[in-house]
Write an enzyme that holds these catalytic residues in place. Structure first.
Site, PDB file in Angstrom:
ATOM      1  N   HIS A  75     -20.831  68.223 -42.753  1.00 38.09           N
ATOM      2  CA  HIS A  75     -19.751  69.187 -42.927  1.00 38.09           C
ATOM      3  C   HIS A  75     -19.033  68.902 -44.237  1.00 38.09           C
ATOM      4  O   HIS A  75     -19.117  67.798 -44.779  1.00 38.09           O
ATOM      5  CB  HIS A  75     -18.742  69.104 -41.771  1.00 38.09           C
ATOM      6  CG  HIS A  75     -19.198  69.770 -40.519  1.00 38.09           C
ATOM      7  ND1 HIS A  75     -19.034  71.114 -40.270  1.00 38.09           N
ATOM      8  CD2 HIS A  75     -19.825  69.261 -39.427  1.00 38.09           C
ATOM      9  CE1 HIS A  75     -19.524  71.412 -39.083  1.00 38.09           C
ATOM     10  NE2 HIS A  75     -20.020  70.305 -38.550  1.00 38.09           N
TER      11      HIS A  75
ATOM     12  N   ASP B 138     -13.761  70.955 -43.261  1.00 36.55           N
ATOM     13  CA  ASP B 138     -14.160  71.209 -41.878  1.00 36.55           C
ATOM     14  C   ASP B 138     -13.674  70.099 -40.949  1.00 36.55           C
ATOM     15  O   ASP B 138     -13.198  70.359 -39.835  1.00 36.55           O
ATOM     16  CB  ASP B 138     -15.692  71.316 -41.758  1.00 36.55           C
ATOM     17  CG  ASP B 138     -16.278  72.326 -42.710  1.00 36.55           C
ATOM     18  OD1 ASP B 138     -15.535  73.224 -43.129  1.00 36.55           O
ATOM     19  OD2 ASP B 138     -17.465  72.205 -43.027  1.00 36.55           O
TER      20      ASP B 138
ATOM     21  N   HIS C  34     -18.453  68.406 -33.961  1.00 37.14           N
ATOM     22  CA  HIS C  34     -18.527  66.980 -33.629  1.00 37.14           C
ATOM     23  C   HIS C  34     -17.150  66.324 -33.743  1.00 37.14           C
ATOM     24  O   HIS C  34     -16.753  65.534 -32.876  1.00 37.14           O
ATOM     25  CB  HIS C  34     -19.506  66.278 -34.565  1.00 37.14           C
ATOM     26  CG  HIS C  34     -20.941  66.508 -34.220  1.00 37.14           C
ATOM     27  ND1 HIS C  34     -21.527  67.754 -34.230  1.00 37.14           N
ATOM     28  CD2 HIS C  34     -21.932  65.649 -33.848  1.00 37.14           C
ATOM     29  CE1 HIS C  34     -22.799  67.651 -33.898  1.00 37.14           C
ATOM     30  NE2 HIS C  34     -23.068  66.387 -33.648  1.00 37.14           N
TER      31      HIS C  34
END
Length: 272
Positions: free
Chosen positions: A216, A220, A173
């Site tokens: 996350h 990340d 994302h």
């Protein structure tokens, strides 16, 4: 005036436009294959998820001090969808719209390939203790491919019903948010400075929402932003460098020369 070709509808198409369409189709295929491979990789990683009883979430300085907000997952994807719309508008109003689209798809496809490698080699514990994960370690190949197809058609979004665990390093994302933000900032008209402010807000807010929903680890998100920025910058540096590489990089230069001829220059706009 150069020679013209004609399509099935009788409309004239210049050789330059025809070549741009070919480049666009090539970039679409590249992105399609990369995304499909990513979908299969995500399902494979999901099915070898570490045992949550033995492997609790890793210590994370940011997540340990942020409140948990389950609604933030959808908020992050709303930010992403808004950026997609802004990117589409910017690309459509530009004279080099096909060029911008194929550049976006090429960089996005490259990011998918990089993410495939990263999520495949390292599996981390799930950072969200509330998230329901459904690994199927004993599933056969056809079942995995079927679930990968479902993940692919849902674009990996929770808003569309995609649910997976284990694909953490690095955040997909964040990658898409950052990539769209960078392309919009690069190609939006200089007279529309407010667009840049909007996309940066969407990018930062989307990353914050990802952390709030424990989608996350902080690492990340940081790595995704950094790698995306580096790949985007490297690609645009290749557009203007002299292509005199030796084996084996000369073959990469041959591909780059076809997509981005040395005689072409970056799209320029008037400054704000």
């Amino acid at each position: 005036m150069g020679p013209k070709y004609y399509d099935l509808f009788g409309k004239s198409v210049t050789p330059q436009t025809s070549q741009s369409i070919c480049k666009l189709l090539a970039s679409i295929i590249y992105l399609f294959v990369a995304h499909a491979t990513m979908s299969v990789t995500v399902i494979f990683v999901n099915d070898r998820l570490p045992d949550r009883e033995k492997h609790p979430p890793l210590p994370d300085l940011v997540l340990d001090n942020l409140p948990y907000k389950p609604w933030a997952a959808h908020a992050a994807e709303i930010c992403l969808a808004t950026e997609v719309l802004l990117w589409a508008v910017v690309a459509s109003i530009n004279k080099k719209s096909l060029q911008i689209v194929h550049r976006t798809f090429l960089v996005a496809g490259t990011m998918y390939w990089l993410r495939c490698v990263c999520v495949l080699v390292t599996s981390l514990p799930v950072p969200d203790v509330h998230k329901k994960c459904y690994p199927f370690p004993d599933a056969d190949v056809w079942d995995k491919l079927h679930r990968a197809f479902q993940f692919y058609t849902r674009f990996g979004l929770q808003l569309t019903g995609a649910r997976t665990c284990g694909d953490y390093i690095f955040s997909g994302h964040t990658t898409v948010l950052t990539l769209l933000n960078l392309f919009i900032n690069e190609y939006a008209p200089r007279s529309r400075c407010f667009i840049r402010g909007i996309t940066w807000c969407l990018n930062i807010c989307g990353m914050a929402f990802i952390l709030l929903c424990r989608g996350h680890y902080t690492l990340d998100v940081v790595i995704a932003f950094y790698i995306t920025y580096q790949v985007f910058t490297t690609y645009h540096c290749l557009l203007v460098k002299e292509r005199t590489s030796t084996f084996p990089w000369k073959y990469a230069d041959m591909v780059a020369e076809w997509f981005e001829p040395s005689t072409d220059t970056l799209v320029s706009f008037e400054k704000c």
